[in-house]
Design an enzyme around this catalytic site. Structure first.
Site, PDB file in Angstrom:
ATOM      1  N   HIS A 172     -93.030 124.420  22.750  1.00 61.35           N
ATOM      2  CA  HIS A 172     -94.297 123.814  23.186  1.00 61.35           C
ATOM      3  C   HIS A 172     -94.827 124.424  24.486  1.00 61.35           C
ATOM      4  CE1 HIS A 172     -92.473 120.730  20.604  1.00 61.35           C
ATOM      5  NE2 HIS A 172     -93.720 120.466  20.250  1.00 61.35           N
ATOM      6  N   GLU A 200     -87.747 120.874  27.413  1.00 58.09           N
ATOM      7  CA  GLU A 200     -87.831 122.345  27.340  1.00 58.09           C
ATOM      8  C   GLU A 200     -87.599 122.979  28.714  1.00 58.09           C
ATOM      9  OE1 GLU A 200     -91.249 123.595  25.005  1.00 58.09           O
ATOM     10  OE2 GLU A 200     -90.561 122.421  23.275  1.00 58.09           O
ATOM     11  N   ARG A 256    -106.266  97.157  40.627  1.00 61.12           N
ATOM     12  CA  ARG A 256    -106.616  96.419  39.411  1.00 61.12           C
ATOM     13  C   ARG A 256    -107.053  94.983  39.682  1.00 61.12           C
ATOM     14  NH1 ARG A 256    -104.547  97.590  34.758  1.00 61.12           N
ATOM     15  NH2 ARG A 256    -106.104  96.089  34.093  1.00 61.12           N
ATOM     16  N   ARG A 289    -105.815  95.797  30.092  1.00 62.38           N
ATOM     17  CA  ARG A 289    -107.235  96.063  30.340  1.00 62.38           C
ATOM     18  C   ARG A 289    -108.058  95.414  29.234  1.00 62.38           C
ATOM     19  NH1 ARG A 289    -105.458 101.016  32.991  1.00 62.38           N
ATOM     20  NH2 ARG A 289    -106.667 101.230  34.903  1.00 62.38           N
TER      21      ARG A 289
HETATM   22  N1  URA Z   1    -103.205 105.985  35.296  1.00 59.05           N
HETATM   23  C1  URA Z   1    -102.816 104.837  34.664  1.00 59.05           C
HETATM   24  O1  URA Z   1    -101.973 104.870  33.767  1.00 59.05           O
HETATM   25  N2  URA Z   1    -103.386 103.683  35.047  1.00 59.05           N
HETATM   26  C2  URA Z   1    -104.337 103.601  36.004  1.00 59.05           C
HETATM   27  O2  URA Z   1    -104.830 102.514  36.293  1.00 59.05           O
HETATM   28  C3  URA Z   1    -104.718 104.804  36.668  1.00 59.05           C
HETATM   29  C4  URA Z   1    -104.133 105.990  36.281  1.00 59.05           C
END
Ligand code: URA
Length: 254
Positions: free
Chosen positions: A7, A79, A222, A167
């Site tokens: 890969h 790898e 978040r 989310r």
């Molecule tokens: N990468 C992620 O997995 N989550 C985020 O909130 C930001 C970058």
């Protein structure tokens, strides 16, 4: 390994003495990470795996993108290990979940919650995903030296960006019941951030006898927003690049 890695499209002779790989997720981030080294040479770009050989004052290193998620990262690590790499440093991005973590901060992961999926193919879930402690110590020293605001603790690695990180700004707007409330729960348990690769890296490296560390730049908190500020990405990438360069220069101390 005499032939080219399937890969990565790399062979042993491409390492030219490199013992460490700096691993961003994004192949385009390899450019920024490589750009801070005095000498750099692009080696290959196959699928999501782009690689550079780099050197500054100290020993050489590889910069190799892992792609997104544990499955893809596991291919790169497997790898690279076959080719002779023994130290792995993930330089990635993440979402902060504690109130005191702000966009632009860095997170040094000591360990990871194994919601990544891929690490189950290396060890049962009861096995902890731990960083190499010498790498954690070195990363903390480097971040202090560079004057970067950073936090050290537990990361949650999720197999998915959307439902696994709870989310709701999605096509369906639905998160399955098993994951509803999970962000709040990880927050209560002191987890610092969400990303998608650290748990696979730490689990694999521990069971294979390789040394791994991870530092991720926070793109979003978040609790306050789901929107990533694009201007922040550049700032975070440069910080990660300078951390990576410093770690390479101090590798002989590990
Ligand atoms: N990468 C992620 O997995 N989550 C985020 O909130 C930001 C970058």
């Amino acid at each position: 390994m005499k032939k080219k890695a399937y890969h990565l499209a790399l062979e042993e002779s491409d390492l030219q003495g490199a013992r460490i790989a700096l691993i961003p997720g994004d192949p385009w981030r390899c450019d920024t990470l490589a750009s801070v080294f005095r000498v750099r040479k692009e080696l290959a770009f196959h699928r999501e795996f782009r690689s550079f050989w780099v050197q500054d004052k100290g020993e050489p290193a590889l910069v190799v993108s892992s792609g997104i998620g544990g499955s893809s990262l596991s291919i790169a690590v497997e790898e690279l290990a076959q080719l002779g790499i023994r130290f792995f440093l993930r330089l990635g991005t993440c979402g902060g979940i504690q109130e005191h973590i702000f966009p632009g901060d860095l997170i040094v992961s000591e360990g990871a919650v194994r919601m990544d999926g891929a690490s189950l193919h290396y060890a049962p879930l009861a096995y902890p995903a731990c960083a190499d402690w010498e790498m954690v110590k070195l990363l903390r020293e480097v971040c202090l030296k560079l004057g970067y605001l950073f936090h050290t603790g537990i990361t949650c690695s999720s197999a998915t960006f959307y439902p696994g990180q709870e989310r709701y700004d999605t096509y369906s707007g639905y998160v399955i019941r098993a994951l509803q409330g999970s962000l709040e729960e990880w927050k209560r348990l002191g987890v610092l951030n969400y990303e998608m690769e650290v748990a696979t890296l730490f689990t694999m490296c521990r069971v294979l006898g390789l040394q791994a560390g991870a530092v991720c730049g926070v793109l979003v908190n978040r609790n306050s927003s789901e929107e990533v500020d694009p201007s922040l990405v550049e700032e975070v990438e440069l910080k990660l690049a300078l951390v990576g360069k410093e770690v390479v220069s101090l590798l002989s101390t590990l």
